[in-house]
Design a protein around this motif. Structure first.
Motif, PDB file in Angstrom:
ATOM      1  N   GLU A  10       8.959   7.249  -2.006  1.00  0.00           N
ATOM      2  CA  GLU A  10       8.876   7.277  -3.368  1.00  0.00           C
ATOM      3  C   GLU A  10       7.792   6.288  -3.895  1.00  0.00           C
ATOM      4  N   ILE A  11       7.715   5.021  -3.348  1.00  0.00           N
ATOM      5  CA  ILE A  11       6.775   3.993  -3.427  1.00  0.00           C
ATOM      6  C   ILE A  11       5.221   4.596  -3.349  1.00  0.00           C
ATOM      7  N   ASP A  12       5.165   5.460  -2.245  1.00  0.00           N
ATOM      8  CA  ASP A  12       3.689   5.958  -1.815  1.00  0.00           C
ATOM      9  C   ASP A  12       3.354   6.757  -2.991  1.00  0.00           C
ATOM     10  N   LYS A  13       4.080   7.257  -3.754  1.00  0.00           N
ATOM     11  CA  LYS A  13       3.609   8.172  -4.811  1.00  0.00           C
ATOM     12  C   LYS A  13       3.065   7.681  -6.169  1.00  0.00           C
ATOM     13  N   LEU A  14       3.405   6.355  -5.973  1.00  0.00           N
ATOM     14  CA  LEU A  14       3.085   5.482  -7.383  1.00  0.00           C
ATOM     15  C   LEU A  14       1.564   5.200  -7.312  1.00  0.00           C
ATOM     16  N   ASN A  15       1.058   5.162  -8.563  1.00  0.00           N
ATOM     17  CA  ASN A  15      -0.349   4.637  -8.608  1.00  0.00           C
ATOM     18  C   ASN A  15      -0.378   2.986  -8.506  1.00  0.00           C
ATOM     19  N   PHE A  16      -1.627   2.620  -7.866  1.00  0.00           N
ATOM     20  CA  PHE A  16      -1.636   0.963  -7.909  1.00  0.00           C
ATOM     21  C   PHE A  16      -1.812   0.430  -9.412  1.00  0.00           C
ATOM     22  N   SER A  17      -1.151  -0.636  -9.664  1.00  0.00           N
ATOM     23  CA  SER A  17      -1.297  -1.208 -10.799  1.00  0.00           C
ATOM     24  C   SER A  17      -2.332  -2.388 -11.006  1.00  0.00           C
ATOM     25  N   LYS A  18      -2.724  -3.069  -9.969  1.00  0.00           N
ATOM     26  CA  LYS A  18      -3.800  -4.037 -10.263  1.00  0.00           C
ATOM     27  C   LYS A  18      -4.434  -4.130  -8.653  1.00  0.00           C
ATOM     28  N   THR A  19      -5.723  -4.605  -8.727  1.00  0.00           N
ATOM     29  CA  THR A  19      -6.445  -4.899  -7.449  1.00  0.00           C
ATOM     30  C   THR A  19      -6.951  -6.256  -7.659  1.00  0.00           C
ATOM     31  N   THR A  20      -6.923  -7.042  -6.380  1.00  0.00           N
ATOM     32  CA  THR A  20      -7.393  -8.672  -6.511  1.00  0.00           C
ATOM     33  C   THR A  20      -8.221  -8.689  -5.489  1.00  0.00           C
ATOM     34  N   PHE A  21      -9.353  -9.242  -5.897  1.00  0.00           N
ATOM     35  CA  PHE A  21     -10.512  -9.636  -4.724  1.00  0.00           C
ATOM     36  C   PHE A  21     -10.635 -11.025  -4.685  1.00  0.00           C
ATOM     37  N   GLU A  22     -10.503 -11.476  -3.600  1.00  0.00           N
ATOM     38  CA  GLU A  22     -10.565 -13.023  -3.062  1.00  0.00           C
ATOM     39  C   GLU A  22     -12.005 -13.181  -2.515  1.00  0.00           C
TER      40      GLU A  22
END
Length: 259
Positions: A10-22
């Motif tokens: 179920e979690i795999d079906k969700l879209n990403f909410s944010k991306t963080t670049f370090e």
């Protein structure tokens, strides 16, 4: 036992909410190198459900770590892979009351293709039904090894010990003020080091000081400060041993999510 596979699907079906670049930066805040990329999925209330972190730069293959969380943000599945030579999978299993009962850690290496450790979780409660302690014992050697946590009156962890073969390898102590963590002290035995962190009103880390044993003397070797703006986190670390200052920045891009 709860079926972790169905939750992961179920979690795999969700879209990403944010991306963080370090990234590492120079004194003029020019980017020197990208250190890691972190992608996060959250539920509609903003609670973390999934994080994938890729450590860079790629030399002999990068380390990738995937973490899945229950809707109370408890970690229940973590997979760490470093090239094709190493992979580890840690997962927990809850009972009908949604409390962790068992866990297992599986490690895959070229020398040992399937090394599995089973863990049993045993919670103790006070007369009011609040969580007081947690004993995590290991099936192979439950008498000489354990992970022990004591909770405060708000059921937040107060201190923790990791003991393997009657030897205390890690100690963690947390201090709270008005129900929020203000300081934590992490002590490791091998190699010996102490990390003391302080936190702000939102329980975000403010500062971090590290100590090492140098010629049988405990010395402060580095100190870091953390500064936050809306979508960035700036970390400035002063190495006392090397007499250097390094700067890293975490830059977060939020995605429009329609789950």
């Amino acid at each position: 036992m709860t079926d972790n596979k169905s939750i992961i699907q179920e979690i795999d079906k969700l879209n990403f909410s944010k991306t963080t670049f370090e990234v590492s930066i120079d004194n003029n805040e020019n980017i020197i190198d990208t250190l890691s990329i972190i992608k996060t999925k959250t539920d509609k209330n903003g609670k973390m459900l999934y994080v994938i972190k890729e450590y860079l730069p790629k030399v002999d293959g990068s380390i990738i770590q995937q973490s899945y969380f229950r809707n109370n943000e408890d970690l229940f599945y973590r997979e760490t892979a470093a090239t094709e030579e190493f992979k580890s999978i840690f997962q927990t299993f809850v009972n009908k009351d949604n409390m962790i009962e068992n866990a297992q850690m599986i490690s895959y290496t070229s020398e040992n293709p399937n090394d599995t450790i089973f863990m049993k979780y045993d919670y103790k409660y006070n007369s009011k039904g609040k969580k007081e302690t947690l004993f995590v014992t290991f099936e192979k050697d439950s008498t000489n090894s354990m992970d022990f946590t004591k909770y405060n009156e708000n059921e937040k962890p107060e201190f923790r010990y990791l003991i393997i073969d009657n030897d205390t390898l890690q100690k963690l102590k947390m201090n709270y003020l008005n129900g929020k963590m203000v300081e934590s002290t992490y002590e490791f035995k091998e190699p010996f080091r102490i990390k003391i962190s302080t936190y702000d009103n939102n329980e975000k880390i403010k500062s971090e000081v590290q100590y090492l044993k140098v010629n049988d003397t405990i010395k402060k070797v580095s100190e870091s400060t953390f500064n936050y703006t809306k979508n960035t986190e700036l970390i400035i670390t002063k190495s006392i041993l090397k007499d250097t200052i390094t700067k890293t920045k975490k830059i977060t891009a939020h995605n429009t999510v329609y789950n």
